[in-house]
Design a protein around this motif. Structure first.
Motif, PDB file in Angstrom:
ATOM      1  N   VAL A   1    -141.941   5.618 -11.591  1.00  0.00           N
ATOM      2  CA  VAL A   1    -141.280   6.010 -10.348  1.00  0.00           C
ATOM      3  C   VAL A   1    -140.579   7.342 -10.602  1.00  0.00           C
ATOM      4  O   VAL A   1    -139.373   7.406 -10.822  1.00  0.00           O
ATOM      5  CB  VAL A   1    -140.290   4.937  -9.869  1.00  0.00           C
ATOM      6  CG1 VAL A   1    -139.692   5.331  -8.526  1.00  0.00           C
ATOM      7  CG2 VAL A   1    -140.962   3.577  -9.764  1.00  0.00           C
ATOM      8  N   VAL A   2    -141.350   8.423 -10.602  1.00  0.00           N
ATOM      9  CA  VAL A   2    -140.816   9.752 -10.874  1.00  0.00           C
ATOM     10  C   VAL A   2    -140.198  10.310  -9.610  1.00  0.00           C
ATOM     11  O   VAL A   2    -140.820  10.311  -8.543  1.00  0.00           O
ATOM     12  CB  VAL A   2    -141.941  10.690 -11.385  1.00  0.00           C
ATOM     13  CG1 VAL A   2    -141.427  12.114 -11.492  1.00  0.00           C
ATOM     14  CG2 VAL A   2    -142.457  10.207 -12.725  1.00  0.00           C
TER      15      VAL A   2
ATOM     16  N   GLU B   1    -136.121  22.422 -11.648  1.00  0.00           N
ATOM     17  CA  GLU B   1    -136.725  21.138 -11.320  1.00  0.00           C
ATOM     18  C   GLU B   1    -137.414  21.241  -9.964  1.00  0.00           C
ATOM     19  O   GLU B   1    -137.194  22.187  -9.211  1.00  0.00           O
ATOM     20  CB  GLU B   1    -135.669  20.027 -11.266  1.00  0.00           C
ATOM     21  CG  GLU B   1    -135.002  19.724 -12.593  1.00  0.00           C
ATOM     22  CD  GLU B   1    -133.916  18.667 -12.461  1.00  0.00           C
ATOM     23  OE1 GLU B   1    -133.574  18.028 -13.481  1.00  0.00           O
ATOM     24  OE2 GLU B   1    -133.402  18.488 -11.332  1.00  0.00           O
ATOM     25  N   ASN B   2    -138.220  20.245  -9.684  1.00  0.00           N
ATOM     26  CA  ASN B   2    -138.843  20.125  -8.369  1.00  0.00           C
ATOM     27  C   ASN B   2    -138.952  18.645  -8.048  1.00  0.00           C
ATOM     28  O   ASN B   2    -139.312  17.844  -8.910  1.00  0.00           O
ATOM     29  CB  ASN B   2    -140.230  20.778  -8.338  1.00  0.00           C
ATOM     30  CG  ASN B   2    -140.678  21.151  -6.930  1.00  0.00           C
ATOM     31  OD1 ASN B   2    -140.087  20.704  -5.946  1.00  0.00           O
ATOM     32  ND2 ASN B   2    -141.725  21.957  -6.834  1.00  0.00           N
TER      33      ASN B   2
ATOM     34  N   CYS C   1    -143.137  18.762  -5.392  1.00  0.00           N
ATOM     35  CA  CYS C   1    -144.129  19.137  -6.398  1.00  0.00           C
ATOM     36  C   CYS C   1    -145.544  18.905  -5.882  1.00  0.00           C
ATOM     37  O   CYS C   1    -146.427  19.752  -6.047  1.00  0.00           O
ATOM     38  CB  CYS C   1    -143.886  18.318  -7.672  1.00  0.00           C
ATOM     39  SG  CYS C   1    -144.457  19.141  -9.172  1.00  0.00           S
ATOM     40  N   LEU C   2    -145.756  17.771  -5.244  1.00  0.00           N
ATOM     41  CA  LEU C   2    -147.070  17.494  -4.670  1.00  0.00           C
ATOM     42  C   LEU C   2    -147.409  18.497  -3.563  1.00  0.00           C
ATOM     43  O   LEU C   2    -148.559  18.938  -3.434  1.00  0.00           O
ATOM     44  CB  LEU C   2    -147.123  16.073  -4.121  1.00  0.00           C
ATOM     45  CG  LEU C   2    -147.092  14.935  -5.144  1.00  0.00           C
ATOM     46  CD1 LEU C   2    -147.138  13.588  -4.442  1.00  0.00           C
ATOM     47  CD2 LEU C   2    -148.249  15.052  -6.136  1.00  0.00           C
ATOM     48  N   LEU C   3    -146.412  18.860  -2.770  1.00  0.00           N
ATOM     49  CA  LEU C   3    -146.629  19.845  -1.707  1.00  0.00           C
ATOM     50  C   LEU C   3    -147.003  21.200  -2.291  1.00  0.00           C
ATOM     51  O   LEU C   3    -147.932  21.862  -1.818  1.00  0.00           O
ATOM     52  CB  LEU C   3    -145.373  19.980  -0.843  1.00  0.00           C
ATOM     53  CG  LEU C   3    -145.427  21.044   0.264  1.00  0.00           C
ATOM     54  CD1 LEU C   3    -146.545  20.732   1.258  1.00  0.00           C
ATOM     55  CD2 LEU C   3    -144.084  21.148   0.977  1.00  0.00           C
TER      56      LEU C   3
ATOM     57  N   LEU D   1    -146.994   7.366 -13.383  1.00  0.00           N
ATOM     58  CA  LEU D   1    -146.787   8.443 -14.342  1.00  0.00           C
ATOM     59  C   LEU D   1    -145.906   7.991 -15.500  1.00  0.00           C
ATOM     60  O   LEU D   1    -144.970   7.216 -15.321  1.00  0.00           O
ATOM     61  CB  LEU D   1    -146.171   9.661 -13.644  1.00  0.00           C
ATOM     62  CG  LEU D   1    -146.922  10.196 -12.419  1.00  0.00           C
ATOM     63  CD1 LEU D   1    -146.186  11.392 -11.835  1.00  0.00           C
ATOM     64  CD2 LEU D   1    -148.354  10.572 -12.773  1.00  0.00           C
ATOM     65  N   CYS D   2    -146.216   8.522 -16.683  1.00  0.00           N
ATOM     66  CA  CYS D   2    -145.428   8.220 -17.879  1.00  0.00           C
ATOM     67  C   CYS D   2    -144.806   9.497 -18.429  1.00  0.00           C
ATOM     68  O   CYS D   2    -144.727   9.709 -19.637  1.00  0.00           O
ATOM     69  CB  CYS D   2    -146.294   7.546 -18.927  1.00  0.00           C
ATOM     70  SG  CYS D   2    -146.654   5.827 -18.555  1.00  0.00           S
TER      71      CYS D   2
END
Length: 309
Positions: free
Chosen positions: A6-7, A89-90, A95-97, A166-167
């Motif tokens: 859960v990023v 940071e984003n 970030c996906l956008l 995600l890890c």
């Protein structure tokens, strides 16, 4: 590796290389971004305001410059803010956008180049049929194709990425890249669909490149036979050829490095490779077309000298 599926926030560690030069880089980047905005907006405004330029070639050029604004706006403002931040940071959604904007910009650039090559092919190789084949309706369809196809593909691509567990949350980049996010997935098995879609997209735009090469082979063969066609080629096709070559070289180099390149290179060099397609084409394209295309050059000169009277 700790499971952080859960990023909420990604850390952009690629910018850490600039720590000692942030103020200088910020100043240069801001000036460069303003230049990109100025030259692209100038070309767009000239084409929109001058009715003599409401022709397919110039409308496609306008779309080309709009895409340059779209892509650079997805990177430069955020990068400038990151230079002023102690911990760049984003957010996950942001970030996906940004990944969506970067990829769709690059593919829209390729689509625009292919459509512009088709326009030049019709104008030079089939001049008698040009106006019937390049009608307003066909032109609208081509512009929509060059924009909507990348949006469709990368909506799927980024949508698949958003489903991954995600890890990790550290991106060794200056901006968010879909492929780098995918590599943070906890299980490689989960990324199969992402990889499949990515290779389909690469193949699709590879054929765009093949189509552009095919059209130029025919254009050059036609121009060799006629002085008038040779003159038309030098005036209208050379700028497009330079733009196409520059973009293909930088984007292929970046793609190959991102997929297969060594991470042992200095971070500063990796950063430069990553943003080449945001540095060179968006500024080079309006300059080339502004100086080389006669109608646009004359319009610019008339505005400059007319303003001095």
């Amino acid at each position: 590796m700790e499971n952080v599926s859960v990023v909420r926030v990604f850390t952009l560690s690629g910018i850490n290389e600039t720590t000692n030069y942030k103020l200088a880089i910020f100043s240069i980047t801001l000036l460069y971004y303003c230049m990109i905005q100025f030259f692209n907006i100038s070309i767009i405004a000239i084409i929109i305001l001058d009715e003599d330029l409401h022709e397919p070639m110039y409308i496609l050029l306008c779309s080309f410059c709009v895409n340059g604004l779209y892509g650079t706006t997805g990177f430069y403002p955020k990068f400038l803010l990151d230079l002023l931040s102690p911990a760049p940071e984003n957010s996950y959604a942001g970030c996906l956008l940004q990944a969506f904007v970067m990829y769709s910009f690059a593919c829209c650039e390729m689509s625009n180049l292919a459509v512009m090559a088709y326009d030049r092919y019709l104008a030079i190789c089939r001049p008698l049929h040009y106006h019937s084949l390049m009608s307003k309706r066909r032109l609208s369809q081509l512009v929509c194709f060059s924009w909507l196809t990348p949006f469709f593909f990368f909506s799927i691509n980024v949508g698949l990425t958003s489903r991954l567990k995600l890890c990790g949350a550290n991106l060794q980049k200056l901006f968010c890249v879909n492929w780098v996010i995918v590599k943070l997935a906890c299980s490689d098995a989960d990324t199969f669909s992402n990889q499949a879609v990515s290779y389909i997209i690469i193949l699709f735009y590879f054929f765009h490149g093949v189509f552009v090469i095919w059209t130029y082979m025919h254009i050059i063969r036609t121009c060799v036979r006629s002085k008038d066609d040779s003159r038309k080629f030098m005036q209208t096709c050379v700028p497009h050829f330079i733009s196409m070559t520059t973009f293909i070289v930088v984007i292929v180099f970046d793609l190959m490095y991102m997929r297969f390149g060594s991470t042992d290179l200095p971070q500063g060099l990796q950063n430069f490779i990553a943003i080449e397609f945001l540095l060179i084409p968006p500024l080079l394209n309006p300059l080339i077309y502004g100086f080389k295309l006669t109608k646009i050059r004359n319009r610019i000169l008339s505005l400059i000298y007319g303003g001095r009277k």
